[in-house]
Design a protein around this motif. Structure first.
Motif, PDB file in Angstrom:
ATOM      1  N   LEU A 194       0.772  -1.192  -0.037  1.00 15.08           N
ATOM      2  CA  LEU A 194       0.104   0.029   0.134  1.00 15.08           C
ATOM      3  C   LEU A 194       1.030   1.231   0.036  1.00 15.08           C
ATOM      4  N   ARG A 195       2.025   1.158   0.762  1.00 13.08           N
ATOM      5  CA  ARG A 195       2.902   2.431   0.847  1.00 13.08           C
ATOM      6  C   ARG A 195       3.330   2.470  -0.651  1.00 13.08           C
ATOM      7  N   MET A 196       3.741   1.514  -1.394  1.00 13.80           N
ATOM      8  CA  MET A 196       4.281   1.501  -2.846  1.00 13.80           C
ATOM      9  C   MET A 196       3.424   2.189  -3.652  1.00 13.80           C
ATOM     10  N   THR A 197       1.844   2.444  -3.485  1.00 10.34           N
ATOM     11  CA  THR A 197       0.828   2.908  -4.544  1.00 10.34           C
ATOM     12  C   THR A 197       1.020   4.415  -4.200  1.00 10.34           C
ATOM     13  N   VAL A 198       1.417   4.909  -3.172  1.00 11.73           N
ATOM     14  CA  VAL A 198       1.761   6.287  -2.943  1.00 11.73           C
ATOM     15  C   VAL A 198       2.717   6.875  -4.136  1.00 11.73           C
ATOM     16  N   TYR A 199       3.914   6.304  -4.385  1.00 15.47           N
ATOM     17  CA  TYR A 199       4.561   6.980  -5.268  1.00 15.47           C
ATOM     18  C   TYR A 199       4.571   6.229  -6.728  1.00 15.47           C
ATOM     19  N   ILE A 200       3.904   5.266  -6.679  1.00 22.85           N
ATOM     20  CA  ILE A 200       3.694   4.468  -7.893  1.00 22.85           C
ATOM     21  C   ILE A 200       2.309   4.512  -8.284  1.00 22.85           C
ATOM     22  N   PRO A 201       1.312   5.444  -8.218  1.00 25.91           N
ATOM     23  CA  PRO A 201      -0.065   5.269  -8.253  1.00 25.91           C
ATOM     24  C   PRO A 201      -0.684   4.671  -9.212  1.00 25.91           C
ATOM     25  N   SER A 202      -0.063   4.359 -10.380  1.00 29.52           N
ATOM     26  CA  SER A 202      -0.733   3.321 -11.661  1.00 29.52           C
ATOM     27  C   SER A 202      -0.885   2.162 -11.235  1.00 29.52           C
ATOM     28  N   VAL A 203      -0.063   1.653 -10.040  1.00 32.05           N
ATOM     29  CA  VAL A 203      -0.380   0.246  -9.751  1.00 32.05           C
ATOM     30  C   VAL A 203      -1.322   0.094  -8.883  1.00 32.05           C
ATOM     31  N   ARG A 204      -2.145   1.038  -8.383  1.00 25.88           N
ATOM     32  CA  ARG A 204      -2.768   1.068  -7.048  1.00 25.88           C
ATOM     33  C   ARG A 204      -4.080  -0.059  -7.109  1.00 25.88           C
ATOM     34  N   ARG A 205      -4.645   0.136  -8.534  1.00 28.09           N
ATOM     35  CA  ARG A 205      -5.703  -0.889  -8.538  1.00 28.09           C
ATOM     36  C   ARG A 205      -5.506  -2.320  -8.515  1.00 28.09           C
ATOM     37  N   ASP A 206      -4.262  -2.544  -9.316  1.00 30.58           N
ATOM     38  CA  ASP A 206      -3.722  -3.902  -9.082  1.00 30.58           C
ATOM     39  C   ASP A 206      -3.246  -4.206  -7.824  1.00 30.58           C
ATOM     40  N   VAL A 207      -2.810  -3.506  -7.208  1.00 31.13           N
ATOM     41  CA  VAL A 207      -2.409  -3.683  -5.630  1.00 31.13           C
ATOM     42  C   VAL A 207      -3.416  -4.247  -4.936  1.00 31.13           C
ATOM     43  N   LEU A 208      -4.544  -3.634  -4.907  1.00 28.83           N
ATOM     44  CA  LEU A 208      -5.665  -3.690  -4.184  1.00 28.83           C
ATOM     45  C   LEU A 208      -6.386  -4.822  -4.748  1.00 28.83           C
ATOM     46  N   GLU A 209      -6.323  -5.181  -5.814  1.00 32.44           N
ATOM     47  CA  GLU A 209      -6.869  -6.347  -6.267  1.00 32.44           C
ATOM     48  C   GLU A 209      -6.095  -7.651  -5.601  1.00 32.44           C
ATOM     49  N   VAL A 210      -4.749  -7.699  -5.591  1.00 33.42           N
ATOM     50  CA  VAL A 210      -4.010  -8.732  -5.061  1.00 33.42           C
ATOM     51  C   VAL A 210      -4.230  -8.582  -3.797  1.00 33.42           C
ATOM     52  N   ILE A 211      -4.231  -7.509  -2.785  1.00 30.64           N
ATOM     53  CA  ILE A 211      -4.491  -7.699  -1.485  1.00 30.64           C
ATOM     54  C   ILE A 211      -5.842  -8.350  -1.287  1.00 30.64           C
ATOM     55  N   ILE A 212      -6.815  -7.723  -1.724  1.00 31.61           N
ATOM     56  CA  ILE A 212      -8.323  -8.224  -1.540  1.00 31.61           C
ATOM     57  C   ILE A 212      -8.467  -9.767  -1.906  1.00 31.61           C
ATOM     58  N   GLU A 213      -7.799 -10.205  -2.995  1.00 28.76           N
ATOM     59  CA  GLU A 213      -8.201 -11.465  -3.345  1.00 28.76           C
ATOM     60  C   GLU A 213      -7.575 -12.453  -2.051  1.00 28.76           C
ATOM     61  N   LYS A 214      -6.318 -11.899  -1.396  1.00 30.03           N
ATOM     62  CA  LYS A 214      -5.899 -12.727  -0.372  1.00 30.03           C
ATOM     63  C   LYS A 214      -6.573 -12.865   0.894  1.00 30.03           C
ATOM     64  N   MET A 215      -7.208 -11.389   1.000  1.00 29.42           N
ATOM     65  CA  MET A 215      -8.239 -11.183   2.268  1.00 29.42           C
ATOM     66  C   MET A 215      -9.437 -11.972   2.218  1.00 29.42           C
ATOM     67  N   LEU A 216      -9.863 -12.056   0.943  1.00 24.75           N
ATOM     68  CA  LEU A 216     -11.114 -13.069   0.792  1.00 24.75           C
ATOM     69  C   LEU A 216     -10.699 -14.265   1.093  1.00 24.75           C
ATOM     70  N   LYS A 217      -9.646 -14.839   0.625  1.00 24.58           N
ATOM     71  CA  LYS A 217      -9.207 -16.271   0.986  1.00 24.58           C
ATOM     72  C   LYS A 217      -9.468 -16.503   2.549  1.00 24.58           C
ATOM     73  N   LEU A 218      -8.989 -15.567   3.213  1.00 31.30           N
ATOM     74  CA  LEU A 218      -8.915 -15.448   4.644  1.00 31.30           C
ATOM     75  C   LEU A 218     -10.523 -15.549   5.138  1.00 31.30           C
ATOM     76  N   ASP A 219     -11.325 -14.586   4.469  1.00 35.05           N
ATOM     77  CA  ASP A 219     -12.624 -14.471   5.026  1.00 35.05           C
ATOM     78  C   ASP A 219     -13.487 -15.744   5.041  1.00 35.05           C
ATOM     79  N   VAL A 220     -13.355 -16.390   3.589  1.00 34.83           N
ATOM     80  CA  VAL A 220     -14.330 -17.418   3.401  1.00 34.83           C
ATOM     81  C   VAL A 220     -13.785 -18.546   4.234  1.00 34.83           C
TER      82      VAL A 220
END
Length: 616
Positions: A194-220
């Motif tokens: 997430l800190r990386m997305t601050v200075y490379i904003p073009s990757v933010r959507r992809d980073v959020l997708e990677v993180i949320i995909e892992k969080m969903l695995k934990l969630d279910v």
């Protein structure tokens, strides 16, 4: 010679073989002895700061010779333990990286892998019972400084190779720790992404997708019933310990006072890891959307768009996730326009015939649950959404009546219709008091204007497929205010055997299925303790309707669970043992990792030569 003199005189080091330039020349002639010796010395785990600086300076002097033929040598250099070393080593290594990616872009991915590999605490070996176990050093107090250095390196690479973002995401995904790793490891990695997305904003959507995909695995992987059971067991263990130690060690009270309270730690191990990541995500959302304590509208809108894209791709299609969707719930609480935009988005999905039925039904569940549970949504907005829902429902009934054929209860044909009805009923159950308390007469006129009687009485018979708890509570409320009388239909439905119909999840189901829609309410009570402190002030808990009689559909088991928050307990797929919010002191300045801090929105680089814009 003291340490400072040693660092400032890097030439005074013990080494074998010739210089790097001489070694490369010999290698080109076929003499690899010095070449292998060089790799061996670079791989020495006891290598000194002065040695590292000396080697790096020599490598920089012959950068043009370091073609792909020397990749094994470069890989050895990239494995040098530079993070956490003296400032002189760090600066020399940064300069080496800059020269390397500029002169030999073939090594870009290798450099990125090296940097990302430092986004988690370093691996250490622990010997227990004669068995060597590899684990991470979660207690390293130098982690914040080490992470700073990694981000400085990544910013440098990005500055010299603008196309870095294209190569970064596959590496980020590949290096993501297994979800079975410790909470601290996952916390650090997600924080750094997430800190990386601050200075490379073009990757933010992809980073959020990677993180949320892992969080969903934990969630279910952590159902509500499992979380509740773990909490109950933890409370029982704590009581047993208190009883066994009562009065024995009074002096321990002062020691225990300084330690984290069990009331703020989620007992279920998988849920605890998810709780940690949810806290990091919410801290990030807050930091990005606020500047000097005030909401930054443009940045908030941009983040909303990115999160909504991830919601459509990952969260909405995931059945029975319990907590990850609260990232959007939390973000929408910042500004009413965001909540309205989210409701509008869900509404468009629900009414769109081009969308798959399963997504339309999921959107209806989100719509009803969000309207019912979000405290920050005013009554006027709730009424506007109900107007849209009921208008669509009536048009749907009209289309069935005008078709020339007798309509009948078939979930596979009318799934979105039934889900829309259930969303409307559920919203009225939670928000009817707010509609009536300011002006009872006008409130009742509004409820009657919805023409709920026609919905209930239509041939599609929505009460037959809605969750029994929703049906019984809706019937009790509408009877109290004499809006519609449902009990005749409910009793008839109970007497009749429901025809075998196709479930929206596939296969056949019979009348014994109390949830033929496979529905769930995504904003059911939030059970994670640490991140839950941010959700609690925004959340509408279920208030027991003590002044009205509920239909007999309520079972003895349900009556016995008087302390439960939700009247839906035991009927949604993940709803066994749903409990209310755990009371806790709300800290508006809740921080993500205690020793790392929530990702600062403006990240200052150590190298002042780069002037990067981080406000977009």
């Amino acid at each position: 010679m003291d340490a400072v003199d040693f660092v400032n005189n890097p030439l005074k080091t013990v080494r074998f073989g010739g210089s790097v330039a001489e070694t490369l020349t010999k290698y080109k002639r076929g003499d690899i002895s010095d070449y292998e010796l060089l790799k061996h010395q670079l791989a020495d785990p006891e290598i000194k700061d002065a040695q590292i600086i000396s080697w790096l300076q020599e490598f920089r002097s012959c950068m043009t010779q370091l073609t792909k033929d020397h990749e094994q040598l470069i890989y050895t250099v990239l494995r040098l333990p530079w993070v956490g070393r003296s400032q002189a080593v760090v600066e020399e290594y940064m300069t080496f990286l800059s020269n390397l990616v500029s002169a030999q872009t073939v090594y870009l991915c290798a450099c990125l892998k090296m940097v990302v590999s430092h986004f988690t605490p370093k691996q250490v070996s622990i010997c227990e019972g004669g068995v060597e176990i590899s684990d991470t050093d979660d207690e390293d107090e130098n982690l914040p400084r080490n992470f700073d250095q990694c981000h400085q390196a990544l910013q440098l690479i990005t500055r010299y190779v603008p196309a870095t973002s294209r190569f970064l995401m596959p590496i980020v995904q590949d290096k993501f720790p297994f979800i079975t790793k410790s909470s601290r490891t996952l916390e650090c990695y997600v924080h750094n992404l997430l800190r990386m997305t601050v200075y490379i904003p073009s990757v933010r959507r992809d980073v959020l997708e990677v993180i949320i995909e892992k969080m969903l695995k934990l969630d279910v992987s952590a159902s509500r019933s499992d979380i509740d059971e773990a909490e109950e067991n933890a409370v029982q263990r704590l009581r047993a310990e208190e009883q066994s130690e009562e009065g024995l060690f009074d002096m321990d009270e002062d020691v225990a006072a300084g330690q984290p309270s069990s009331s703020t730690v989620t007992a279920h191990p998988v849920a605890q890891r998810l709780d940690t990541l949810m806290a990091v995500m919410m801290a990030y959302i807050k930091d990005v959307c606020h500047h000097n304590g005030a909401l930054h509208v443009d940045r908030t809108k941009d983040l909303y768009r990115d999160l909504l894209s991830v919601f459509d791709k990952l969260i909405l299609p995931t059945h029975a996730s319990c907590h990850v969707q609260y990232t959007l719930f939390y973000l929408c609480s910042f500004r009413m326009a965001l909540a309205e935009a989210f409701l509008d988005h869900l509404w468009k999905i629900l009414q769109s015939p081009s969308q798959p039925a399963v997504l339309r039904q999921a959107a209806a569940g989100y719509l009803g649950s969000f309207l019912a549970r979000a405290k920050f949504i005013p009554v006027l907005t709730v009424r506007a959404c109900l107007d849209l829902l009921l208008s669509w429902i009536h048009r749907y009934i009209d289309s069935q009546d005008s078709g020339g054929k007798q309509a009948f209860c078939d979930i596979s044909l009318h799934g979105p219709f039934y889900s829309a009805c259930q969303a409307a009923f559920y919203t009225l159950i939670f928000r009817h008091r707010a509609m009536l308390e300011s002006n009872m007469k006008k409130g009742l006129e509004y409820l009657q204007s919805l023409n709920l009687e026609r919905v209930v009485m239509c041939q599609l018979n929505p009460l037959k497929v809605c969750l029994p708890s929703v049906t019984s509570m809706f019937a009790a409320i509408t009877r109290k205010y004499q809006v519609v009388f449902c009990y005749t239909i409910i009793e008839r439905n109970n007497r009749q055997m429901l025809s075998v119909v196709r479930s929206s999840a596939g296969g056949d189901c019979v009348s014994t299925n109390t949830n033929p829609l496979d529905s769930f309410f995504p904003f059911d009570p939030y059970l994670l303790k640490r991140s839950g402190q941010l959700v609690e002030p925004l959340y509408q808990v279920w208030e027991e309707l003590a002044d009205m009689e509920v239909a007999p559909a309520k079972t003895d088991t349900q009556r016995s669970r008087e302390d439960e928050d939700d009247f839906l307990c035991g009927e949604t797929p993940q709803g066994d043992g749903i409990v209310g919010m755990t009371p806790s002191s709300y800290d508006s300045n809740l921080r993500s990792p205690s020793s790392v801090g929530s990702p600062p929105f403006i990240f200052q680089k150590a190298l002042t030569s780069a002037n990067m814009d981080v406000t977009h």
